[in-house]
Design a protein around this motif. Structure first.
Motif, short mmCIF file in Angstrom:
data_model
loop_
_atom_site.label_atom_id
_atom_site.label_comp_id
_atom_site.label_asym_id
_atom_site.label_seq_id
_atom_site.Cartn_x
_atom_site.Cartn_y
_atom_site.Cartn_z
N VAL A 53 0.86 -1.17 0.00
CA VAL A 53 0.00 0.00 0.00
C VAL A 53 0.90 1.23 0.00
O VAL A 53 1.66 1.44 0.93
CB VAL A 53 -0.94 0.00 1.23
CG1 VAL A 53 -1.71 1.29 1.31
CG2 VAL A 53 -1.88 -1.19 1.17
N VAL A 106 -6.91 4.03 -1.32
CA VAL A 106 -5.60 3.42 -1.14
C VAL A 106 -4.92 3.36 -2.50
O VAL A 106 -5.53 2.92 -3.48
CB VAL A 106 -5.73 1.99 -0.57
CG1 VAL A 106 -4.42 1.26 -0.58
CG2 VAL A 106 -6.32 2.03 0.83
N VAL A 139 -8.40 -4.54 2.48
CA VAL A 139 -7.17 -3.94 2.97
C VAL A 139 -7.05 -4.39 4.41
O VAL A 139 -7.97 -4.21 5.21
CB VAL A 139 -7.21 -2.40 2.87
CG1 VAL A 139 -6.01 -1.79 3.56
CG2 VAL A 139 -7.27 -1.96 1.42
N LEU A 141 -4.43 -4.98 7.95
CA LEU A 141 -3.22 -4.63 8.69
C LEU A 141 -2.72 -5.93 9.32
O LEU A 141 -3.41 -6.53 10.14
CB LEU A 141 -3.54 -3.58 9.76
CG LEU A 141 -2.37 -3.03 10.53
CD1 LEU A 141 -1.42 -2.27 9.61
CD2 LEU A 141 -2.87 -2.10 11.63
N PHE A 146 0.36 -2.79 6.07
CA PHE A 146 -0.86 -2.88 5.27
C PHE A 146 -0.64 -3.78 4.07
O PHE A 146 0.44 -3.80 3.47
CB PHE A 146 -1.29 -1.50 4.77
CG PHE A 146 -1.92 -0.66 5.83
CD1 PHE A 146 -3.23 -0.91 6.23
CD2 PHE A 146 -1.21 0.36 6.43
CE1 PHE A 146 -3.81 -0.13 7.21
CE2 PHE A 146 -1.79 1.14 7.41
CZ PHE A 146 -3.09 0.89 7.80
N THR A 147 -1.68 -4.53 3.70
CA THR A 147 -1.64 -5.37 2.52
C THR A 147 -3.02 -5.37 1.87
O THR A 147 -4.02 -5.11 2.54
CB THR A 147 -1.20 -6.81 2.87
OG1 THR A 147 -1.04 -7.55 1.65
CG2 THR A 147 -2.19 -7.52 3.75
N TRP A 181 -9.17 -3.57 7.61
CA TRP A 181 -9.42 -2.14 7.62
C TRP A 181 -10.61 -1.76 6.76
O TRP A 181 -11.22 -0.74 6.97
CB TRP A 181 -8.18 -1.39 7.15
CG TRP A 181 -7.34 -0.96 8.30
CD1 TRP A 181 -6.84 -1.75 9.28
CD2 TRP A 181 -6.94 0.36 8.61
NE1 TRP A 181 -6.14 -1.01 10.17
CE2 TRP A 181 -6.18 0.31 9.78
CE3 TRP A 181 -7.14 1.58 7.99
CZ2 TRP A 181 -5.64 1.43 10.35
CZ3 TRP A 181 -6.60 2.71 8.56
CH2 TRP A 181 -5.85 2.62 9.74
#
Length: 192
Positions: A53, A106, A139, A141, A146-147, A181
């Motif tokens: 991200v 994002v 998204v 955490l 973050f991924t 998220w």
């Protein structure tokens, strides 16, 4: 695994587009510094793998514009006559955003979701008010990073699936923390 194979896998992680046909260059390192250089390269590879991200920004509706909406659909195959009139208009704030108070944008920084049509520098519209379900792109955490991945659920078991075979799925060990998220609702990409 040999040192050469280990080094090559580290290079592949740093630059996944590199191929075995690419020209190489020999770099000499003092023996006392070999382990330090290897550790540096491994750390760099891990940081690049995790950095998926590029940025997160809160959605803020600053303008309003109505854009004409054609009444007929356009065929992706053979050309068809297009009507030269429109009866409606569309406001992209309303069209793209379900809940402005829980929405953020994002920017993607990796190719881990390429198979789902998500590329580097695409913008994702993410809504935190939508409960994440099996197979949603989310998204997350994970361990303070973050991924963007596809959420997979099988009973109590949850994991994050990459949509590119070059990237690993994320399976969780005891003590590892994952926080969803938000759910990705739209992908915005530039075609030029």
């Amino acid at each position: 695994m040999t040192n050469s194979a280990n080094f090559n896998s580290t290079l592949k992680a740093i630059n996944p587009s590199s191929t075995s046909e690419e020209d190489t260059e020999i770099v000499r390192v003092p023996k006392s510094q070999v382990n330090e250089v290897k550790q540096y390269l491994n750390n760099k590879a891990q940081k690049q793998k995790i950095r998926e991200v590029a940025s997160i920004s809160i959605f803020e509706c600053k303008t309003s514009a109505s854009i004409p909406l054609a009444q007929s659909k356009i065929a992706a195959g053979l050309p068809s006559p297009v009507q030269d009139y429109t009866e409606q208009s569309i406001d992209f704030n309303e069209y793209l955003i379900r809940n402005p108070n829980t929405t953020f944008v994002v920017k993607v920084a990796s190719l881990s979701m390429l198979g789902a049509g998500i590329d580097v520098d695409d913008d994702l519209i993410v809504d935190r008010s939508i409960p994440a379900k099996n197979r949603n792109i989310v998204v997350a955490l994970v361990d303070n990073d973050f991924t963007v991945k596809r959420l997979m659920m099988d009973g109590e078991k949850k994991w994050l699936q990459a949509e590119n075979p070059e990237f690993p799925d994320i399976h969780f060990n005891d003590g590892q923390e994952m926080v969803i998220w938000g759910v990705v609702t739209r992908v915005i990409k530039n075609l030029k």
